[in-house]
Design a protein around this motif. Structure first.
Motif, PDB file in Angstrom:
ATOM      1  N   VAL A 181       0.837  -1.203   0.000  1.00 20.79           N
ATOM      2  CA  VAL A 181       0.000   0.000   0.000  1.00 20.79           C
ATOM      3  C   VAL A 181       0.870   1.250   0.000  1.00 20.79           C
ATOM      4  N   GLU A 182       1.911   1.243   0.809  1.00 18.31           N
ATOM      5  CA  GLU A 182       2.782   2.415   0.879  1.00 18.31           C
ATOM      6  C   GLU A 182       3.405   2.725  -0.475  1.00 18.31           C
ATOM      7  N   VAL A 183       3.846   1.691  -1.180  1.00 20.72           N
ATOM      8  CA  VAL A 183       4.423   1.904  -2.508  1.00 20.72           C
ATOM      9  C   VAL A 183       3.356   2.429  -3.469  1.00 20.72           C
ATOM     10  N   ALA A 184       2.145   1.873  -3.383  1.00 17.53           N
ATOM     11  CA  ALA A 184       1.067   2.311  -4.268  1.00 17.53           C
ATOM     12  C   ALA A 184       0.692   3.768  -4.018  1.00 17.53           C
ATOM     13  N   VAL A 185       0.702   4.169  -2.755  1.00 17.30           N
ATOM     14  CA  VAL A 185       0.293   5.520  -2.391  1.00 17.30           C
ATOM     15  C   VAL A 185       1.406   6.535  -2.659  1.00 17.30           C
ATOM     16  N   ARG A 186       2.613   6.172  -2.322  1.00 19.24           N
ATOM     17  CA  ARG A 186       3.714   7.144  -2.390  1.00 19.24           C
ATOM     18  C   ARG A 186       4.600   6.980  -3.623  1.00 19.24           C
ATOM     19  N   GLY A 187       4.614   5.775  -4.183  1.00 20.83           N
ATOM     20  CA  GLY A 187       5.463   5.539  -5.342  1.00 20.83           C
ATOM     21  C   GLY A 187       4.903   6.205  -6.578  1.00 20.83           C
ATOM     22  N   ARG A 188       5.753   6.315  -7.590  1.00 20.30           N
ATOM     23  CA  ARG A 188       5.329   6.991  -8.812  1.00 20.30           C
ATOM     24  C   ARG A 188       5.245   6.035  -9.996  1.00 20.30           C
ATOM     25  N   GLY A 189       6.094   5.027 -10.027  1.00 23.28           N
ATOM     26  CA  GLY A 189       6.066   4.084 -11.135  1.00 23.28           C
ATOM     27  C   GLY A 189       6.083   4.829 -12.461  1.00 23.28           C
ATOM     28  N   GLU A 190       5.104   4.541 -13.304  1.00 24.03           N
ATOM     29  CA  GLU A 190       5.014   5.208 -14.605  1.00 24.03           C
ATOM     30  C   GLU A 190       4.056   6.403 -14.542  1.00 24.03           C
ATOM     31  N   PHE A 191       3.626   6.740 -13.328  1.00 19.65           N
ATOM     32  CA  PHE A 191       2.637   7.810 -13.167  1.00 19.65           C
ATOM     33  C   PHE A 191       3.226   9.157 -13.508  1.00 19.65           C
TER      34      PHE A 191
END
Length: 240
Positions: free
Chosen positions: A230-240
């Protein structure tokens, strides 16, 4: 921040590793950590004593009570056919629940989906319409008299390939359309989890992540908890 649901365990079991929560107590602890990390909703698969998905009223109540003792966000459960293959028995289980979830997912391609959804709505439980890619779920939902009454649509991308899952997601979204007028939660699974999640964020759609959908982080490393995902999904950027 966008709506991010945490899917705590799914149909996974002990063979998937100790990080997957199975007991009510472990699910409550995992939910609390995931919500603290930014999850705004919980999806869970209650388990039997032997670790199998079940819709039994005792297991559903124990799981919901344990999670609700730790978090204040909505909590939903599965009604997947694998937990109770007979559609009539599935409806009977729902009618026997002594503790009700806030919502429950119904896979629209499964036999008896309309009756299951109707039973949930009769009891005041929100319905998440699970529309899987590679099935006729979207087509069935498009003509369903219940379409406008569901809580949200779960656009579930079953393509596990990280290269093609994004395109599969767009194809599914096109098939679902917008005529139903309900919010859409878009998510992937296994290798498609992160590409589809970043796409959902880019499109401004709700999404979900958790050990049900993936056991690994975007870099391929093993996840240590739902909260980490969840933390990665919320704070990460990935290809966003």
């Amino acid at each position: 921040m966008e709506f991010v649901q945490v899917c705590l365990n799914g149909a996974r079991g002990a063979g998937d590793g100790a990080v997957v929560p199975l007991s009510p107590a472990a699910l409550g602890e995992a939910a609390a950590a995931a919500v603290a990390a930014g999850a705004s909703d919980v999806h869970v698969h209650p388990k039997s004593p032997c670790g199998q998905d079940t819709l039994s009223p005792r297991a559903v109540a124990a799981t919901l009570d344990a999670i609700r003792s730790r978090v204040a966000v909505p909590v939903g459960v599965t009604t997947g056919a694998w937990a109770e293959p007979d559609p009539a028995a599935r409806v009977a289980r729902i009618r026997s629940w002594t503790t009700l979830p806030d919502h429950a997912s119904v896979n629209w391609h499964e036999e008896g989906a309309e009756a299951v959804a109707a039973a949930l709505l009769e009891r005041g439980v929100g319905v998440e319409a699970g529309l899987w890619s590679g099935t006729d779920g979207a087509a069935r939902f498009a003509v369903s008299p219940l379409a406008g009454r569901v809580l949200r649509v779960l656009a579930e991308v079953t393509d596990p390939d990280p290269v093609t899952s994004g395109a599969s997601a767009l194809t599914l979204l096109e098939a679902i359309g917008t005529g139903h007028g309900r919010p859409v939660l878009l998510h992937g699974e296994e290798g498609g989890t992160w590409p589809v999640l970043w796409l959902a964020r880019r499109l401004g759609l709700a999404t979900r992540v958790g050990l049900e959908d993936t056991l690994v982080l975007p870099d391929g490393g093993r996840a240590i908890s739902n909260a980490q995902l969840v933390e990665v999904a919320v704070r990460g950027r990935g290809e966003f």
